[in-house]
Scaffold this active site. Structure first.
Site, mmCIF file in Angstrom:
data_model
loop_
_atom_site.group_PDB
_atom_site.id
_atom_site.type_symbol
_atom_site.label_atom_id
_atom_site.label_comp_id
_atom_site.label_asym_id
_atom_site.label_seq_id
_atom_site.Cartn_x
_atom_site.Cartn_y
_atom_site.Cartn_z
ATOM 1 N N HIS A 37 0.094 -7.036 -0.259
ATOM 2 C CA HIS A 37 0.673 -7.362 -1.791
ATOM 3 C C HIS A 37 1.325 -6.229 -2.348
ATOM 4 O O HIS A 37 0.810 -5.046 -2.260
ATOM 5 C CB HIS A 37 -0.383 -7.975 -2.483
ATOM 6 C CG HIS A 37 -1.154 -9.195 -1.980
ATOM 7 N ND1 HIS A 37 -2.257 -9.586 -2.044
ATOM 8 C CD2 HIS A 37 -0.607 -10.142 -1.100
ATOM 9 C CE1 HIS A 37 -2.650 -10.707 -1.646
ATOM 10 N NE2 HIS A 37 -1.529 -11.085 -0.783
ATOM 11 N N LYS B 293 -2.685 0.717 -8.468
ATOM 12 C CA LYS B 293 -4.106 0.087 -8.396
ATOM 13 C C LYS B 293 -4.930 1.146 -7.890
ATOM 14 O O LYS B 293 -4.924 1.910 -6.910
ATOM 15 C CB LYS B 293 -4.192 -0.829 -7.224
ATOM 16 C CG LYS B 293 -3.133 -2.078 -7.489
ATOM 17 C CD LYS B 293 -3.173 -3.230 -6.259
ATOM 18 C CE LYS B 293 -2.155 -4.447 -6.475
ATOM 19 N NZ LYS B 293 -2.342 -5.113 -5.246
ATOM 20 N N ASP C 118 -0.352 -15.277 2.524
ATOM 21 C CA ASP C 118 -0.324 -14.254 3.334
ATOM 22 C C ASP C 118 0.021 -14.368 4.915
ATOM 23 O O ASP C 118 0.641 -13.584 5.221
ATOM 24 C CB ASP C 118 -1.792 -13.632 3.330
ATOM 25 C CG ASP C 118 -2.167 -12.936 1.984
ATOM 26 O OD1 ASP C 118 -1.333 -12.733 1.080
ATOM 27 O OD2 ASP C 118 -3.466 -12.777 1.632
#
Length: 181
Positions: A62, A71, A168
């Site tokens: 992602h 992140k 996904d």
């Protein structure tokens, strides 16, 4: 905090100082000043995410375009093989990936800056991941890179047949993906 650079410029592997004795353990999972001192970065974390996955679940790869997120990823229970792919077209490592095992036992964290796709496979019976994000989740900007794209040749240590979401499974190959300049 020990901060190690990886083969992908900007991606960092962090290891906290852990204090253990017969009672258990204690460590700072995040301290803005120590993170800045170790990494030279001061991200503005605005959101915390928590996921639980069972063995064989693949989440990712992602990323967000237009409104990218950094992140800081860690695992508090269980074990995952965490993967980061460089999607910065101007980077000498564009299309390359690194992987690292993150677990509740090793307490490592991975800093994934904007410009990279991120995903993992759960190695243990279950795993719980916590993510601090620098940038809000934006469904309109979210993209999924195909987790098993032959062009990436990611060596996923799959403990069983992979379990993926419909999103996904329908990821975009790198050759057709919307990437960063």
């Amino acid at each position: 905090m020990k901060c190690s650079r990886t083969a992908l410029d900007g991606v960092l592997l962090l290891e906290p100082q852990v204090f253990e004795d017969e009672r258990g353990f204690f460590y700072e999972s995040y301290n803005a000043q120590r993170f800045a001192d170790a990494s030279g970065l001061a991200p503005d974390f605005v959101q915390d995410n928590h996921s639980r996955s069972r063995r064989g679940v693949v989440r990712g790869l992602h990323y967000q375009v237009g409104d990218p997120q950094g992140k800081l990823v860690r695992v508090i229970a269980g074990s995952v093989y965490d993967v980061v792919v460089d999607l910065r077209r101007s980077s000498p490592t564009f299309g390359q990936w690194i992987g690292a095992e993150l677990s509740g036992e090793n307490r490592r964290q991975l800093w994934v800056p904007p410009g990279f796709a991120h995903g993992f496979v759960t190695l243990s019976e279950h795993a719980e991941c916590l993510y601090k994000t620098a940038g809000y989740w934006s469904p309109a900007h979210e993209r999924t890179l195909l987790w098993n794209d032959p062009a990436l040749a990611i060596d996923w240590p799959l403990p069983c047949a992979p379990i993926l979401s419909a999103r996904d499974l329908a990821g975009t190959p790198l050759a057709q993906a919307e990437v960063f300049a």
